[in-house]
Design a protein around this motif. Sequence first.
Motif, PDB file in Angstrom:
ATOM      1  N   VAL A 139       0.848  -1.205   0.000  1.00 15.57           N
ATOM      2  CA  VAL A 139       0.000   0.000   0.000  1.00 15.57           C
ATOM      3  C   VAL A 139       0.878   1.248   0.000  1.00 15.57           C
ATOM      4  N   ASN A 140       1.927   1.231   0.799  1.00 19.19           N
ATOM      5  CA  ASN A 140       2.816   2.396   0.870  1.00 19.19           C
ATOM      6  C   ASN A 140       3.501   2.645  -0.474  1.00 19.19           C
ATOM      7  N   LEU A 141       4.004   1.597  -1.107  1.00 16.17           N
ATOM      8  CA  LEU A 141       4.696   1.762  -2.379  1.00 16.17           C
ATOM      9  C   LEU A 141       3.741   2.205  -3.486  1.00 16.17           C
ATOM     10  N   LEU A 142       2.537   1.649  -3.492  1.00 17.14           N
ATOM     11  CA  LEU A 142       1.549   2.075  -4.489  1.00 17.14           C
ATOM     12  C   LEU A 142       1.100   3.510  -4.242  1.00 17.14           C
ATOM     13  N   ASP A 143       0.996   3.890  -2.987  1.00 18.00           N
ATOM     14  CA  ASP A 143       0.607   5.255  -2.660  1.00 18.00           C
ATOM     15  C   ASP A 143       1.684   6.243  -3.112  1.00 18.00           C
ATOM     16  N   ASN A 144       2.962   5.867  -2.954  1.00 18.49           N
ATOM     17  CA  ASN A 144       4.044   6.708  -3.463  1.00 18.49           C
ATOM     18  C   ASN A 144       3.966   6.855  -4.974  1.00 18.49           C
ATOM     19  N   ALA A 145       3.738   5.719  -5.652  1.00 21.36           N
ATOM     20  CA  ALA A 145       3.626   5.770  -7.114  1.00 21.36           C
ATOM     21  C   ALA A 145       2.459   6.657  -7.540  1.00 21.36           C
ATOM     22  N   LEU A 146       1.360   6.571  -6.812  1.00 22.21           N
ATOM     23  CA  LEU A 146       0.189   7.396  -7.120  1.00 22.21           C
ATOM     24  C   LEU A 146       0.501   8.878  -6.937  1.00 22.21           C
ATOM     25  N   ASN A 147       1.196   9.221  -5.869  1.00 19.65           N
ATOM     26  CA  ASN A 147       1.486  10.623  -5.562  1.00 19.65           C
ATOM     27  C   ASN A 147       2.450  11.256  -6.548  1.00 19.65           C
ATOM     28  N   TYR A 148       3.357  10.461  -7.104  1.00 19.73           N
ATOM     29  CA  TYR A 148       4.391  11.031  -7.959  1.00 19.73           C
ATOM     30  C   TYR A 148       4.205  10.711  -9.438  1.00 19.73           C
ATOM     31  N   THR A 149       3.035  10.233  -9.795  1.00 18.44           N
ATOM     32  CA  THR A 149       2.722   9.990 -11.204  1.00 18.44           C
ATOM     33  C   THR A 149       1.646  10.972 -11.635  1.00 18.44           C
ATOM     34  N   PRO A 150       1.881  11.728 -12.697  1.00 18.53           N
ATOM     35  CA  PRO A 150       0.877  12.704 -13.134  1.00 18.53           C
ATOM     36  C   PRO A 150      -0.334  12.031 -13.780  1.00 18.53           C
ATOM     37  N   SER A 151      -1.409  12.776 -13.859  1.00 19.28           N
ATOM     38  CA  SER A 151      -2.628  12.255 -14.505  1.00 19.28           C
ATOM     39  C   SER A 151      -2.308  11.823 -15.924  1.00 19.28           C
ATOM     40  N   GLY A 152      -2.928  10.713 -16.336  1.00 16.98           N
ATOM     41  CA  GLY A 152      -2.664  10.156 -17.648  1.00 16.98           C
ATOM     42  C   GLY A 152      -1.534   9.151 -17.654  1.00 16.98           C
ATOM     43  N   GLY A 153      -0.828   9.010 -16.531  1.00 17.51           N
ATOM     44  CA  GLY A 153       0.265   8.056 -16.442  1.00 17.51           C
ATOM     45  C   GLY A 153      -0.228   6.661 -16.095  1.00 17.51           C
ATOM     46  N   ARG A 154       0.717   5.785 -15.808  1.00 16.31           N
ATOM     47  CA  ARG A 154       0.329   4.419 -15.479  1.00 16.31           C
ATOM     48  C   ARG A 154       1.279   3.846 -14.421  1.00 16.31           C
ATOM     49  N   VAL A 155       0.753   2.916 -13.646  1.00 16.14           N
ATOM     50  CA  VAL A 155       1.510   2.194 -12.624  1.00 16.14           C
ATOM     51  C   VAL A 155       1.276   0.712 -12.843  1.00 16.14           C
ATOM     52  N   THR A 156       2.359  -0.060 -12.857  1.00 10.72           N
ATOM     53  CA  THR A 156       2.253  -1.501 -13.083  1.00 10.72           C
ATOM     54  C   THR A 156       2.714  -2.246 -11.840  1.00 10.72           C
ATOM     55  N   LEU A 157       1.838  -3.096 -11.324  1.00  8.35           N
ATOM     56  CA  LEU A 157       2.150  -3.951 -10.185  1.00  8.35           C
ATOM     57  C   LEU A 157       2.286  -5.376 -10.703  1.00  8.35           C
ATOM     58  N   SER A 158       3.500  -5.916 -10.673  1.00  8.03           N
ATOM     59  CA  SER A 158       3.742  -7.242 -11.253  1.00  8.03           C
ATOM     60  C   SER A 158       4.411  -8.164 -10.233  1.00  8.03           C
ATOM     61  N   ALA A 159       4.294  -9.469 -10.492  1.00 11.55           N
ATOM     62  CA  ALA A 159       4.896 -10.472  -9.606  1.00 11.55           C
ATOM     63  C   ALA A 159       5.310 -11.677 -10.431  1.00 11.55           C
ATOM     64  N   ARG A 160       6.435 -12.286 -10.026  1.00 10.06           N
ATOM     65  CA  ARG A 160       6.921 -13.493 -10.697  1.00 10.06           C
ATOM     66  C   ARG A 160       7.873 -14.228  -9.758  1.00 10.06           C
ATOM     67  N   ALA A 161       8.153 -15.466 -10.085  1.00  8.51           N
ATOM     68  CA  ALA A 161       9.099 -16.254  -9.291  1.00  8.51           C
ATOM     69  C   ALA A 161      10.517 -15.824  -9.611  1.00  8.51           C
ATOM     70  N   SER A 162      11.373 -15.845  -8.574  1.00  8.31           N
ATOM     71  CA  SER A 162      12.789 -15.499  -8.750  1.00  8.31           C
ATOM     72  C   SER A 162      13.602 -16.375  -7.802  1.00  8.31           C
ATOM     73  N   GLY A 163      13.924 -17.577  -8.262  1.00  7.75           N
ATOM     74  CA  GLY A 163      14.633 -18.536  -7.415  1.00  7.75           C
ATOM     75  C   GLY A 163      13.760 -18.957  -6.255  1.00  7.75           C
TER      76      GLY A 163
END
Length: 379
Positions: A277-301
């Motif tokens: 939530v904190n990281l997404l909130d930061n991305a929301l605050n520092y991304t201007p309107s019309g931008g995009r935020v991608t939340l992704s997940a994958r295996a890494s070892g």
Amino acid sequence: MGLDINWSRIIRIIPIKWKLLFTYLLVVAVCLGVVIVITRQLTISAYSDHVNMMQGEGMMGNRVSGNMASDLIVAFREALNISLFWAGLIAVVAAFVISIVISRKITRPIHNMALVTERIADGDYGQKVDFESNDEIGSLAHSLNEMTESLAESQKLKRELMANIAHELRTPLTSISGYMEGLEDGVVPANSETYELVRREAARLSRLVADLQRLSRAESGQEELDIVEQPSALLIDRVAKKLRPMFIDKDIALFVEIAPDTPPMLVDEDKTDQVLVNLLDNALNYTPSGGRVTLSARASGSMVQIEIADTGVGIGAEDLPYIFERFYRADKSRSRDRGGSGIGLTIAKKYVDSLDGDISVKSVPGQGTVFTLKLPAAV
């Protein structure tokens, strides 16, 4: 009544340089005593046998009389005793001088360290121990210097923390006080808009206090972890669903991309939820309107790698090394206007560390920022 001497107490109060000196002299005395005894016994015995052989067989055609043999042995014994006495005395004096020099050389850095620790105890963290050796004493001096630097840095951070807390508390309190005075004087209208402004400042103050409490618990290790196996897709989708209305209001696209083979995570559900939530909130605050935020997940070892990538303003290279420090703001005025406390990322890092995970950040000013989380997978 006999004299009761507390030898253990006497030994404890003797300076270490004198203990070393006495130790050296004791070793020299024991070795010298052994050498003298063995030398006297073996040398005199060998000389007596040789004289007796000369007495019986003679040497160069002459026989040695009994009286002469006894006189030779006595004379040799006296000469040997005198030689051993003076040799022993010179050896003791030399050992005493050398022992004093070595003891002082060994104990001088220890004495210096004692003085430095006294000054450190008095609050002077600018002290350092000079050392040249790489032995155990040198290692101890090096460790003491590192401890002093750490204490100095901790004291500096403590002062900065107190100053930052005072500043952060002063801002909303000043605003609330100003509104209250304006209401009393009739300068500020007593309407719903004014009350809403006061409420926002009070809420901002409450958030700061709550963040400070969470940070204190995280840093002191008082947070209890409830580690459970949590499906990665379920946790991430839940966080995204919680914040999606805020992204819609700001006209920012939120994409969720979870690889099909992403394993479950072994995490504290509540702590991981707070971090995301904190990281997404930061991305929301520092991304201007019309931008995009991608939340992704994958295996890494043996870990699950989660990325929060935005197309926002980015973070300067000079700010990246300090982004997880308390109250540090890469964009001070903007983050303060948004009501951020400046310790959200610090709390996030503490939580991730407590979960045996890792958090890092990459950013290009004007292009965006990517926060990368690695949390243990349930494999």
